[in-house]
Design a protein around this motif. Structure first.
Motif, PDB file in Angstrom:
ATOM      1  N   SER A  90       0.853  -1.185   0.000  1.00  0.00           N
ATOM      2  CA  SER A  90       0.000   0.000   0.000  1.00  0.00           C
ATOM      3  C   SER A  90       0.890   1.237   0.000  1.00  0.00           C
ATOM      4  O   SER A  90       2.022   1.180   0.469  1.00  0.00           O
ATOM      5  N   PRO A  91       0.375   2.357  -0.510  1.00  0.00           N
ATOM      6  CA  PRO A  91       1.170   3.596  -0.462  1.00  0.00           C
ATOM      7  C   PRO A  91       1.614   3.925   0.959  1.00  0.00           C
ATOM      8  O   PRO A  91       2.727   4.423   1.160  1.00  0.00           O
ATOM      9  N   ALA A  92       0.762   3.628   1.943  1.00  0.00           N
ATOM     10  CA  ALA A  92       1.115   3.959   3.335  1.00  0.00           C
ATOM     11  C   ALA A  92       2.426   3.276   3.733  1.00  0.00           C
ATOM     12  O   ALA A  92       3.262   3.871   4.411  1.00  0.00           O
ATOM     13  N   HIS A  93       2.597   2.035   3.314  1.00  0.00           N
ATOM     14  CA  HIS A  93       3.823   1.325   3.663  1.00  0.00           C
ATOM     15  C   HIS A  93       5.017   1.871   2.888  1.00  0.00           C
ATOM     16  O   HIS A  93       6.105   2.012   3.434  1.00  0.00           O
ATOM     17  N   LEU A  94       4.808   2.166   1.618  1.00  0.00           N
ATOM     18  CA  LEU A  94       5.936   2.645   0.810  1.00  0.00           C
ATOM     19  C   LEU A  94       6.379   4.039   1.255  1.00  0.00           C
ATOM     20  O   LEU A  94       7.549   4.374   1.172  1.00  0.00           O
ATOM     21  N   LYS A  95       5.420   4.813   1.771  1.00  0.00           N
ATOM     22  CA  LYS A  95       5.784   6.156   2.265  1.00  0.00           C
ATOM     23  C   LYS A  95       6.663   6.065   3.496  1.00  0.00           C
ATOM     24  O   LYS A  95       7.354   7.011   3.847  1.00  0.00           O
ATOM     25  N   ARG A  96       6.610   4.931   4.213  1.00  0.00           N
ATOM     26  CA  ARG A  96       7.350   4.795   5.464  1.00  0.00           C
ATOM     27  C   ARG A  96       8.650   4.039   5.309  1.00  0.00           C
ATOM     28  O   ARG A  96       9.260   3.661   6.301  1.00  0.00           O
ATOM     29  N   LEU A  97       9.070   3.766   4.086  1.00  0.00           N
ATOM     30  CA  LEU A  97      10.320   3.018   3.909  1.00  0.00           C
ATOM     31  C   LEU A  97      11.487   3.765   4.516  1.00  0.00           C
ATOM     32  O   LEU A  97      11.553   4.986   4.446  1.00  0.00           O
ATOM     33  N   ALA A 108       7.421   7.222  -4.612  1.00  0.00           N
ATOM     34  CA  ALA A 108       7.697   6.292  -5.707  1.00  0.00           C
ATOM     35  C   ALA A 108       9.196   6.271  -5.998  1.00  0.00           C
ATOM     36  O   ALA A 108       9.809   5.208  -6.151  1.00  0.00           O
ATOM     37  N   LEU A 109       9.789   7.460  -6.043  1.00  0.00           N
ATOM     38  CA  LEU A 109      11.215   7.535  -6.361  1.00  0.00           C
ATOM     39  C   LEU A 109      12.058   7.020  -5.196  1.00  0.00           C
ATOM     40  O   LEU A 109      13.080   6.359  -5.390  1.00  0.00           O
ATOM     41  N   HIS A 110      11.602   7.307  -3.986  1.00  0.00           N
ATOM     42  CA  HIS A 110      12.303   6.832  -2.792  1.00  0.00           C
ATOM     43  C   HIS A 110      12.283   5.294  -2.751  1.00  0.00           C
ATOM     44  O   HIS A 110      13.280   4.658  -2.424  1.00  0.00           O
ATOM     45  N   THR A 111      11.145   4.702  -3.098  1.00  0.00           N
ATOM     46  CA  THR A 111      11.042   3.249  -3.133  1.00  0.00           C
ATOM     47  C   THR A 111      12.007   2.682  -4.172  1.00  0.00           C
ATOM     48  O   THR A 111      12.700   1.687  -3.912  1.00  0.00           O
ATOM     49  N   ALA A 112      12.034   3.330  -5.335  1.00  0.00           N
ATOM     50  CA  ALA A 112      12.938   2.854  -6.390  1.00  0.00           C
ATOM     51  C   ALA A 112      14.380   2.882  -5.895  1.00  0.00           C
ATOM     52  O   ALA A 112      15.158   1.950  -6.125  1.00  0.00           O
ATOM     53  N   ALA A 113      14.743   3.961  -5.166  1.00  0.00           N
ATOM     54  CA  ALA A 113      16.118   4.077  -4.657  1.00  0.00           C
ATOM     55  C   ALA A 113      16.376   3.057  -3.546  1.00  0.00           C
ATOM     56  O   ALA A 113      17.447   2.463  -3.465  1.00  0.00           O
ATOM     57  N   GLN A 147       4.274   3.435 -14.109  1.00  0.00           N
ATOM     58  CA  GLN A 147       5.498   3.312 -13.323  1.00  0.00           C
ATOM     59  C   GLN A 147       6.145   4.688 -13.398  1.00  0.00           C
ATOM     60  O   GLN A 147       6.489   5.154 -14.483  1.00  0.00           O
ATOM     61  N   ARG A 148       6.269   5.322 -12.259  1.00  0.00           N
ATOM     62  CA  ARG A 148       6.673   6.723 -12.191  1.00  0.00           C
ATOM     63  C   ARG A 148       7.960   7.000 -12.979  1.00  0.00           C
ATOM     64  O   ARG A 148       8.072   8.012 -13.670  1.00  0.00           O
ATOM     65  N   THR A 149       8.921   6.074 -12.900  1.00  0.00           N
ATOM     66  CA  THR A 149      10.219   6.312 -13.557  1.00  0.00           C
ATOM     67  C   THR A 149      10.093   6.282 -15.081  1.00  0.00           C
ATOM     68  O   THR A 149      10.962   6.804 -15.773  1.00  0.00           O
ATOM     69  N   ILE A 150       9.040   5.660 -15.588  1.00  0.00           N
ATOM     70  CA  ILE A 150       8.864   5.573 -17.044  1.00  0.00           C
ATOM     71  C   ILE A 150       7.782   6.525 -17.531  1.00  0.00           C
ATOM     72  O   ILE A 150       7.965   7.267 -18.486  1.00  0.00           O
ATOM     73  N   HIS A 151       6.643   6.534 -16.853  1.00  0.00           N
ATOM     74  CA  HIS A 151       5.477   7.256 -17.356  1.00  0.00           C
ATOM     75  C   HIS A 151       5.254   8.611 -16.700  1.00  0.00           C
ATOM     76  O   HIS A 151       4.394   9.357 -17.156  1.00  0.00           O
TER      77      HIS A 151
END
Lengths: 565, 86
Positions: free
Chosen positions: A222-229, A257-262, A284-288
């Protein structure tokens, strides 16, 4: 999906006894075990009178077996999004049978030989699920098996082929299978593809680190989890095995999105849709970038500035108008511009709550804002929940709540009718989120009732739960206890633990005793507390632990009634 | 300050569910509506009902007169003192 099964044949196709279904406690559960469990549920449910069965399980393997068992018993499964007392209460009025981790659930038939099954009928096999309730009460929705089958296959075609090619792929999830997104990707796609899911839902992505013999993984998040990485600590062997991350259930901010990718080495595949519409588009944020790519078979158009869709995943062939403002972009993609305005009438005046939110977030003092109406005396009154920005927090601390609110009312006065100026305010460090990462109307209303910070449920099970509570400088609990220093009293910490435990585990009995209470570090304003609750099975005994980045704050045991140990 | 004024301030806070406001925050001479405490027409209705319950006073149909009563806590206290039936 070359070796994929249609959902109609997951429990009927012969000769796949060794096919992997799930990882549970490090052991692999195979299809023969699954079919045996399906047969047990089929027998147990067939013996019950009534057609409608509520199915709620923490464990997705048990859930899947009960789901197919119900279908083969000729029942219609109802999938509640959670097992909250209020949810269960509503559910009882709708169903005849309860199965799983619900109070009053039927028990499972002890052992029964698995019979060969016929494929299920794709149109007459149905289930009922519920919307998340972000804009009011959850509503029931019926889904045909054919709709669900279409969804997983087209979404797989659109963005899943590269990760699905791994024969030893495992699926991890931070979201529950009781909602559409988790149902599709945590349970149904894995069952169809023959890729096992890991039954224990993960609370922190870091739990994936340290897996023995890591295999390629798909993370349903979920976005909530990815925001807390956590911040990127450099690629680890585990991260290299995360083949793909899905994100759905709410918007994922571009930074996240970018933080998750990193952090994890892959950019999340974001899926846009809703319980009603099914999947609409992906990116996918990095592409689209901002541009959403419509899923196969989804047609879309703009009606009065709003997105309308038509697809086989909808209940009918008509256009479905969403509440999302949209503009077209290149190559058939679209960009979302935010939700349509929410209009309420106050004293015969039309008031746009969305416009008030937008104006508030234009203030340098405010990072996020939600505006709602509360019934008060003779009329509705507007109330606001705001997340102050850095500058806002400083000003709030310097001015106090009353003058800060006056400043905000003055800021709004140019563009908002006087009777629609927010009358009641709550200042929080983050909006309350439920376990699906959504801010529900009910959780916002609750902020105006309780003298407790908003509870962000990270995990909310029937015996174990984890919540986050941000203790603000302005928290009322600081008032008047220790005049010299703002320290959260221990009694308040225990009270919050008890209230969360009652809410989560449906404990109505009075508290009989508190045991082994310990208070370690004091809780100061600005602390983000983690509250862990553990219900001892079949008792009303709850152990709690309150911690933060500072360390342990408090712990203890609460006995909700006299209990013979 | 007279007890009546203090009481009216408390009624204002309670009947309108004002948060983060204590009686001392309200200037008895300052306008209640518009720029002062920032009350509005719904509040006037609400407050009128509360004052009627407590003191048995009724607001007249004449909007202009009512507006004068609601000018400030002092004005309200004067009105209540003259008209109260309990």
């Amino acid at each position: 999906m070359s070796d994929g099964l249609p959902l109609t044949e997951v429990a009927s196709r012969t000769g796949l006894a060794e096919r992997a279904i799930a990882w549970r406690n490090g052991g692999l559960l195979r299809r023969d075990a699954f079919l045996h469990q399906v047969a047990r549920w089929q027998a147990a449910l067939a013996a019950q009178s009534g057609q409608r069965v509520a199915i709620y399980f923490e464990d997705p393997f048990d859930f899947a077996a009960a789901l197919y068992g119900a279908w083969y018993a000729g029942k219609t499964p109802y999938l509640p999004g959670d097992a909250q007392p209020a949810t269960v209460e509503r559910l009882r009025a709708m169903v005849d049978i309860l199965a799983g981790d619900l109070p009053g659930a039927i028990s499972l038939t002890s052992a029964v030989a698995a019979q060969p099954n016929q494929p299920l009928d794709p149109v007459n096999t149905r289930l009922v699920m519920f919307t998340s309730g972000s804009s009011g009460e959850p509503t029931a929705l019926e889904k045909k098996l054919a709709q669900l089958d279409d969804e997983i296959h087209t979404q797989h075609e659109a963005f899943g082929r590269h990760w699905a090619r791994h024969p030893d792929l495992s699926i991890y999830s931070t979201v529950t299978h009781q909602h559409i997104y988790g149902l599709l990707f945590f349970v149904l796609w894995p069952l169809s593809a023959g890729r096992p899911f890991v039954t224990r839902r993960i609370t922190y992505i870091e739990e994936m680190i340290g897996r023995p013999n890591p295999t390629p993984a798909l993370l349903v998040a979920s976005p909530a989890h990815l925001k807390r990485l956590p911040d990127p600590s450099g690629p680890t062997p585990t991260h290299r095995h995360i083949e793909a991350i899905l994100s759905s259930g709410g918007p994922l901010p571009p930074e996240a999105a970018l933080h998750t990718a990193a952090s994890l080495g892959v950019a999340p595949i974001e899926i846009f849709g809703s319980s009603e519409t099914g999947g609409i588009a992906w990116r996918q944020r990095t592409i689209h970038g901002d541009r959403w790519q419509p899923l196969p078979l989804v047609e879309w158009r703009i009606d009065d500035g709003l997105l309308a869709v038509r697809s086989p995943y909808l209940p009918s062939a008509d256009w479905w108008l969403t509440a999302d403002r949209v503009r077209a972009d290149r190559e058939g993609s679209f960009v979302l511009l935010g939700r349509a305005d929410r209009i309420v009438k106050i004293e015969e005046k039309r008031v746009s709550l969305s416009a008030i939110e937008r104006r508030l977030t234009e203030s340098p003092l405010i990072a996020e804002a939600r505006v709602l109406t509360l019934a008060a005396g003779v009329s509705l009154r507007v109330a606001a929940v705001v997340v102050p920005s850095e500058a806002g927090r400083e000003q709030l601390a310097a001015q106090g709540r009353r003058r800060f609110n006056e400043t905000l009312r003055a800021w709004l006065a140019d563009s908002v009718e006087r009777i629609a100026l927010p009358r009641r305010w709550r200042h929080v460090s983050a909006l309350p989120l439920n376990a699906q990462g959504k801010t529900t109307e009910a959780s916002l209303i609750a902020l105006f009732d309780a003298d407790m910070p908003p509870v962000q449920w990270i995990e909310r099970g029937t015996t174990h739960a984890l919540a986050e509570l941000s203790v603000e400088a302005g928290e009322r609990a600081f008032d008047g206890h220790f005049p010299e220093a703002a320290i959260l009293p221990g009694v308040v910490q225990v009270d919050w633990a008890i209230r969360c435990a009652r809410d989560c585990f449906e404990l109505a009995a009075p508290v009989r005793s508190l045991e082994i209470l310990k208070f370690q570090h004091p809780v100061l304003p600005g602390t983000r507390l983690h509250l862990e609750l553990q219900l001892r099975p079949a008792t009303e005994v709850v152990t709690f632990r309150i911690t933060s980045s500072v360390g342990a704050h408090a712990s203890g045991r609460v006995l909700f009634k006299a209990f013979d140990v | 300050m007279s007890t009546l004024e203090q009481e009216i301030k408390e009624i204002i806070i309670a009947s309108l569910a004002l948060e983060d406001v204590v009686p001392d925050d309200i200037d008895a001479a300052a306008p209640l509506f518009g720029d002062g405490l920032g009350l509005d027409s719904i509040d006037a209705l609400e407050l009128g009902i509360a004052l009627q319950k407590r003191y048995g006073v009724t607001m007249g149909a004449d909007a202009e007169v009512t507006r004068q009563y609601f000018a400030s806590v002092n004005a309200l206290a004067g009105f209540v003192a003259a008209q109260r039936t309990r």
